[in-house]
Design an enzyme around this catalytic site. Structure first.
Site, short mmCIF file in Angstrom:
data_model
loop_
_atom_site.label_atom_id
_atom_site.label_comp_id
_atom_site.label_asym_id
_atom_site.label_seq_id
_atom_site.Cartn_x
_atom_site.Cartn_y
_atom_site.Cartn_z
N SER A 112 19.51 -4.51 56.23
CA SER A 112 18.06 -4.49 56.40
C SER A 112 17.35 -5.59 55.62
O SER A 112 16.20 -5.93 55.92
CB SER A 112 17.50 -3.12 55.99
OG SER A 112 17.97 -2.74 54.72
N ASP A 336 10.21 2.84 48.08
CA ASP A 336 11.12 1.77 48.48
C ASP A 336 10.98 0.59 47.52
O ASP A 336 10.02 -0.18 47.58
CB ASP A 336 10.79 1.33 49.91
CG ASP A 336 11.78 0.30 50.44
OD1 ASP A 336 12.56 -0.25 49.65
OD2 ASP A 336 11.75 0.02 51.67
N HIS A 339 13.43 -3.11 49.65
CA HIS A 339 12.94 -4.05 50.65
C HIS A 339 11.68 -4.74 50.14
O HIS A 339 11.23 -4.48 49.03
CB HIS A 339 12.69 -3.32 51.97
CG HIS A 339 13.91 -2.66 52.51
ND1 HIS A 339 14.18 -1.31 52.33
CD2 HIS A 339 14.95 -3.16 53.22
CE1 HIS A 339 15.33 -1.01 52.89
NE2 HIS A 339 15.83 -2.12 53.43
#
Length: 360
Positions: A112, A336, A339
């Site tokens: 990702s 998160d 990311h």
């Protein structure tokens, strides 16, 4: 000194100042010429309000991790630009990129974080020619593509979190085969290929996506994760050495992207990236040890074919402020710190990729 001499000196000072400004204003030709003379990965993040992102919610409809749209209240993280210590680098010029790579295929392969970088590049190219027709097809299980037919360019993302094979076994479940790559044919044909794997190797519990490791005939339930990563990366390196023609494909390895889950790393024990609004102060050129980065360097250094490392680990370690945290779309239950918000840090990664491509 007469009046004419005074006026001449004033004009001369003005012209010198103006020439300095041209360098700071990202003169593209001077930028990549200078960049070839220094380490573009050593430097610092500079707050520059005039340095606006190249795209945003209104100019890129497929951002994904659009933290502003998802409710993030602060905006300063949008205005930091990367400044190498020994040179200037060109600002990403989407039209120039499209012209140089007309008819070419760019391929991102990885997890990702590769997706983060792929969406960033797609947005920057789309924003450069906003009226051009385009296609954007994101697919979790197969090749995802962004194309601008007018330029014949395709920027693609292939999800492959380990690079080596993950196969289903009727009795054992999913086996991660550290010395096997059977899907590499999907990587062929690209003009520029950017590979990445690291984050999935540390997964545990429900986040873990395999049941066993296998090397040769030996199958084990558990092993040292970094040793497994090294074996797998060496398998990938051998595949590149045996299957890639450097005269046709330029290969990069997207360096290890750090996480910011442990506030002790920046003097705030018990904290995470949540609520952080500024980068760490100082330069990326400081003593550090990231075991994943060390393994990547060692493996790439032993390859027969040229692979260029996008050495983004240290510069990205400074950006504790640029993660989505609770603004990733999952609400406050999802924090998160792995990311990156878009626009944001992956735009700088692509700027460095662009600089590296221009330098040769």
């Amino acid at each position: 000194m007469n009046l004419h001499q005074v006026l001449f000196l004033i004009l001369l000072i003005f012209l010198v100042d103006l020439s300095d400004y041209d360098v700071l204003a990202y003169n593209t030709n001077a930028g990549y010429s200078n960049a070839s003379k220094c380490n573009i990965y050593e430097g610092r993040w500079i707050y520059d309000y005039a340095s606006n992102p190249l795209y945003g919610t209104s100019t890129c409809p497929f951002i994904g991790l659009d933290c502003q749209k998802l409710g993030r209240p602060d905006r300063n993280y949008l205005h930091y630009r990367w400044q190498p210590s020994g040179c200037d680098i060109p600002r990403f010029d989407g039209r120039d990129f499209l012209t140089r790579f007309k008819g070419k295929k760019i391929l991102f392969v990885g997890d990702s974080l590769s997706n983060n970088m792929w969406v960033s590049m797609s947005c920057m190219l789309h924003a450069a020619v906003p009226n051009a027709k385009y296609t954007f097809d994101y697919n979790q299980r197969r090749l995802s593509t962004f194309t601008i037919p007018e330029y014949g360019i395709s920027v693609n993302f292939l999800k492959n979190g380990f690079l080596v094979d993950l196969v289903a076994d009727k009795t054992r479940g999913l086996i991660l085969k550290l010395d096997s790559i059977s899907s590499g044919n999907q990587w062929l044909g690209a003009d520029v290929a950017i590979f990445n794997t690291f984050h999935w190797w540390s997964h545990t519990g429900r986040a873990k996506t395999w049941d066993y490791f296998q090397t040769g005939d030996q199958i084990v339930k558990e092993m040292n994760r970094m040793e497994a990563f090294k074996i797998a990366l060496t398998t990938w390196a051998k595949w590149i050495d045996h299957n890639i023609d450097p005269s046709k494909t330029r290969v990069f390895y997207q360096g290890v992207s750090p996480v910011h889950l442990n506030g002790s790393e920046w003097g705030k024990p018990g904290k995470t990236c949540l609520g952080e609004t500024e980068p760490l102060k100082g330069s990326s050129n400081y003593p550090r040890h990231n075991i994943g980065e060390a393994i990547v360097r060692r493996v790439i250094g032993g390859m027969a074919k040229p692979v260029e490392l996008l050495d983004l680990t240290a510069m990205t370690e400074l950006r504790k402020d640029a993660h989505p945290s609770i603004y990733a779309g999952g609400g406050s239950r999802l924090n998160d710190c792995s990311h990156w918000c878009l626009p944001g840090v992956p735009d700088a990664w692509n700027q460095l990729l662009y600089t590296a491509l221009l330098s040769h």
